[in-house]
Scaffold this motif. Structure first.
Motif, PDB file in Angstrom:
ATOM      1  N   CYS A 106     -76.144 -11.898   5.645  1.00 55.52           N
ATOM      2  CA  CYS A 106     -75.421 -10.869   6.407  1.00 55.52           C
ATOM      3  C   CYS A 106     -73.931 -10.933   6.082  1.00 55.52           C
ATOM      4  O   CYS A 106     -73.304 -11.978   6.244  1.00 55.52           O
ATOM      5  CB  CYS A 106     -75.645 -11.078   7.903  1.00 55.52           C
ATOM      6  SG  CYS A 106     -74.725  -9.920   8.930  1.00 55.52           S
ATOM      7  N   THR A 108     -71.555  -9.605   7.603  1.00 53.16           N
ATOM      8  CA  THR A 108     -70.733  -9.654   8.811  1.00 53.16           C
ATOM      9  C   THR A 108     -70.683 -11.055   9.416  1.00 53.16           C
ATOM     10  O   THR A 108     -69.598 -11.550   9.748  1.00 53.16           O
ATOM     11  CB  THR A 108     -71.280  -8.658   9.862  1.00 53.16           C
ATOM     12  OG1 THR A 108     -71.374  -7.376   9.243  1.00 53.16           O
ATOM     13  CG2 THR A 108     -70.369  -8.579  11.076  1.00 53.16           C
ATOM     14  N   CYS A 109     -71.866 -11.727   9.523  1.00 55.80           N
ATOM     15  CA  CYS A 109     -71.877 -13.006  10.243  1.00 55.80           C
ATOM     16  C   CYS A 109     -72.433 -14.187   9.445  1.00 55.80           C
ATOM     17  O   CYS A 109     -72.340 -15.325   9.885  1.00 55.80           O
ATOM     18  CB  CYS A 109     -72.639 -12.858  11.554  1.00 55.80           C
ATOM     19  SG  CYS A 109     -74.429 -12.794  11.316  1.00 55.80           S
ATOM     20  N   CYS A 126     -77.875  -8.696   9.118  1.00 54.63           N
ATOM     21  CA  CYS A 126     -78.995  -9.312   9.827  1.00 54.63           C
ATOM     22  C   CYS A 126     -79.460  -8.349  10.923  1.00 54.63           C
ATOM     23  O   CYS A 126     -78.819  -7.331  11.180  1.00 54.63           O
ATOM     24  CB  CYS A 126     -78.569 -10.653  10.422  1.00 54.63           C
ATOM     25  SG  CYS A 126     -77.349 -10.511  11.731  1.00 54.63           S
ATOM     26  N   CYS A 129     -76.680  -7.887  13.820  1.00 58.20           N
ATOM     27  CA  CYS A 129     -75.530  -7.056  13.440  1.00 58.20           C
ATOM     28  C   CYS A 129     -75.966  -5.610  13.244  1.00 58.20           C
ATOM     29  O   CYS A 129     -75.228  -4.680  13.568  1.00 58.20           O
ATOM     30  CB  CYS A 129     -74.859  -7.581  12.178  1.00 58.20           C
ATOM     31  SG  CYS A 129     -74.027  -9.167  12.449  1.00 58.20           S
TER      32      CYS A 129
HETATM   33 ZN    ZN Z   1     -75.149 -10.600  11.085  1.00 52.76          ZN
END
Ligand code: ZN
Length: 138
Positions: A106, A108-109, A126, A129
């Protein structure tokens, strides 16, 4: 990527990221590391590998080590694009591995993710997100 994460990479791998100080007509590095924060761990691992290879070349007296530097780092089509000024076969392999890893991480995270179409953009995210994103656009 957040400035503090980016600057930590520059500080920890000064040889690899030295082009971030160049002007924009000479390198793409002045644009910074253009990915989400979730890819910082994989970019850091790749930076460690490349730096170890640079050290090996240096120790063996190969003068090419001085030319090895990142010339641009970004996300494109949901995968990591890591461009080098000069790369050995071993470095290229490490970059390909990181690219493959980015396709299931992911952006983002950093959790396990997959590539999805979000509003016409292919992004690796993911479930969590992705759900957050859908909630924010409804
Ligand atoms: Zn994520």
């Amino acid at each position: 990527m957040r400035k503090d994460l980016q600057n930590a990479l520059y500080a920890d791998f000064p040889q690899l990221y030295r082009e971030h100080k160049l002007s924009m007509d000479k390198s793409s590095m002045p644009w910074g590391i253009c990915t989400g924060d979730g890819w910082e761990p994989l970019i850091r691992r790749l930076s460690e590998k490349i730096t170890a290879i640079i050290e090996q070349l240096k120790a063996s007296g190969d003068e090419d080590w001085e030319k090895i530097a990142a010339s641009g780092v970004k996300e494109k089509y949901a995968e990591l694009r890591f461009h080098m000024r000069l790369a050995t076969e071993e470095i290229q392999e490490a970059i390909d591995e990181a690219k493959e890893e980015s396709q299931r991480t992911c952006e983002t995270c950093g959790a396990a993710g997959s590539i999805r179409d979000i509003g016409g953009w292919y992004t690796c995210v993911c479930n969590l997100c992705n759900a957050e994103h859908e909630a924010s656009t409804d």
